[in-house]
Design a protein around this motif. Structure first.
Motif, mmCIF file in Angstrom:
data_model
loop_
_atom_site.group_PDB
_atom_site.id
_atom_site.type_symbol
_atom_site.label_atom_id
_atom_site.label_comp_id
_atom_site.label_asym_id
_atom_site.label_seq_id
_atom_site.Cartn_x
_atom_site.Cartn_y
_atom_site.Cartn_z
ATOM 1 N N ARG A 100 0.835 -1.193 0.000
ATOM 2 C CA ARG A 100 0.000 0.000 0.000
ATOM 3 C C ARG A 100 0.873 1.247 0.000
ATOM 4 N NH1 ARG A 100 -4.639 -1.567 4.553
ATOM 5 N NH2 ARG A 100 -5.424 -3.458 3.493
ATOM 6 N N TRP A 105 3.982 2.599 -4.753
ATOM 7 C CA TRP A 105 3.544 2.217 -6.093
ATOM 8 C C TRP A 105 4.213 3.066 -7.174
ATOM 9 C CZ3 TRP A 105 0.891 -1.934 -7.774
ATOM 10 C CH2 TRP A 105 0.294 -2.742 -6.804
ATOM 11 N N THR A 109 6.475 1.466 -10.108
ATOM 12 C CA THR A 109 6.236 1.736 -11.521
ATOM 13 C C THR A 109 7.551 1.941 -12.271
ATOM 14 O OG1 THR A 109 4.079 2.746 -11.044
ATOM 15 C CG2 THR A 109 5.107 3.304 -13.163
ATOM 16 N N ALA A 226 3.566 -7.156 -7.145
ATOM 17 C CA ALA A 226 3.104 -5.825 -7.531
ATOM 18 C C ALA A 226 3.912 -5.282 -8.696
ATOM 19 C CB ALA A 226 3.199 -4.876 -6.326
ATOM 20 N N GLN A 227 5.218 -5.522 -8.656
ATOM 21 C CA GLN A 227 6.095 -5.045 -9.725
ATOM 22 C C GLN A 227 5.715 -5.654 -11.068
ATOM 23 O OE1 GLN A 227 10.429 -5.056 -8.923
ATOM 24 N NE2 GLN A 227 10.635 -6.112 -10.874
ATOM 25 N N VAL A 230 2.397 -4.195 -12.337
ATOM 26 C CA VAL A 230 2.563 -2.873 -12.949
ATOM 27 C C VAL A 230 3.171 -2.997 -14.344
ATOM 28 C CG1 VAL A 230 3.780 -0.676 -12.779
ATOM 29 C CG2 VAL A 230 2.732 -1.668 -10.747
#
Length: 334
Positions: A100, A105, A109, A226-227, A230
């Protein structure tokens, strides 16, 4: 294909310098914790080490096969979709949540671009015009780029004479592979430059992650998932702008893309994490030196690619130089 940097607090999570990270990227940038708990594994670490070497070594062959049926951006997008799916499944099993925070984030990115979207796309485009063997050897230059960049970007990563010698030797190996004294005859300059830029992109990403995402408090699985997510979104936006929807679906290339993503990007990252946790980053990153050997053998034996003497000789010189750049200075006992 690019290994998890065993040094950054990045997509896996630990603390050596990016120059010590191996080349094929995979796909993550966060290194495992410095003092990990070493769980018992069903398979011995040597078997998993061998499996990881094969998976990443064959990645260049799979890219070549994938581009025979689909555009490079489509190959990269498919790779990321399948890789993300594997990590999403692993996160679901372990009940991990995505990180989070807007700042986290934002950094992810940038990391996703340099560690996944850009190098994966460059390798796919490069293999339109160069053999997979050459792409695999170019990938082995990542530790050389990493050392050169870390001397500028990381003040704590001090060079030594041995590491300087390794840097020079490594790039001499690159010139040997390319046949520089022959005027690069028969070499596609654009494709080769793309492969080298892809290898340069990995340490750029490693350094960025080390400086921005260290100590976020999130698990390496969560951050890497998450990487990749993205990076998938980035390619999903770019791909329709530069390619058209396939008129038909070639099964062989599609299968290669699925294997590239599920095995070479998803499963390989999970294996790498396990190895770093069990045997440490130094041993785990030795996989780097097997990747170009396997990539060359696969390209010649399966794809029938030609092999000039400069390729294996130059590859040995590159790997020797890369090994020297990883030698850390001894600390004097107090």
């Amino acid at each position: 294909m690019s290994t998890v940097p065993a040094s950054t607090a990045q997509s896996p999570g630990q603390s050596p310098a990016p120059s010590s990270a191996p080349s094929s990227t995979p796909a993550a940038a966060l290194a495992p914790p410095a003092a990990p708990v070493r769980p018992r594994a069903r398979l011995g670490w040597r078997l998993r080490f061998g499996a990881l070497s094969l998976i990443w070594g064959f990645s260049f062959l799979l890219i070549k096969v994938g581009t025979e049926g689909y555009a490079p951006f489509q190959v990269t997008l498919g790779r990321l979709v399948f890789g993300t799916a594997v990590l999403a499944a692993a996160m679901a099993v372990k009940r991990e949540r995505l990180p989070r925070g807007a700042q986290t984030w934002t950094h992810l990115t940038v990391a996703a671009f340099f560690l996944n979207a850009l190098p994966f796309s460059l390798f796919a485009y490069s293999e339109l015009t160069i053999p997979s063997t050459l792409a695999g050897i170019c990938n082995a230059t990542s530790p050389l780029w990493g050392m050169a960049l870390s001397m500028v970007a990381l003040s704590e990563d001090r060079p030594t004479r041995v590491r300087f010698a390794g840097l020079g030797l490594g790039f001499l190996g690159v010139l040997t592979v390319l046949g520089a004294w022959q005027g690069f005859h028969g070499l596609d300059a654009t494709g080769t430059a793309m492969a080298l830029l892809a290898s340069l992109s990995y340490p750029v990403g490693w350094i960025y992650v080390r400086r921005t995402l260290a100590g976020t408090g999130n698990s390496h699985l969560s951050m890497t998932g998450a990487q990749l997510l993205v990076a998938t979104v980035q390619l999903a936006v770019v791909t329709p702008l530069f390619t058209s929807f396939p008129a038909h679906f070639s099964f062989g290339p599609l299968l290669a893309i699925a294997a590239l993503g599920a095995l070479g990007t998803g499963l390989a990252v999970l294996i790498q994490y396990g190895l770093v946790a069990e045997v440490g980053p130094t041993t785990a990153q030795m996989v780097t030196y097997f990747i170009p050997v396997i990539a060359t053998a696969a390209g010649v034996a399966i794809l029938g690619e030609s092999l000039h003497w400069t390729t294996p000789v130059g590859a040995v010189i590159v790997l020797a130089g890369a090994a020297l750049t990883q030698i850390k200075p001894r600390r004097n006992a107090t």
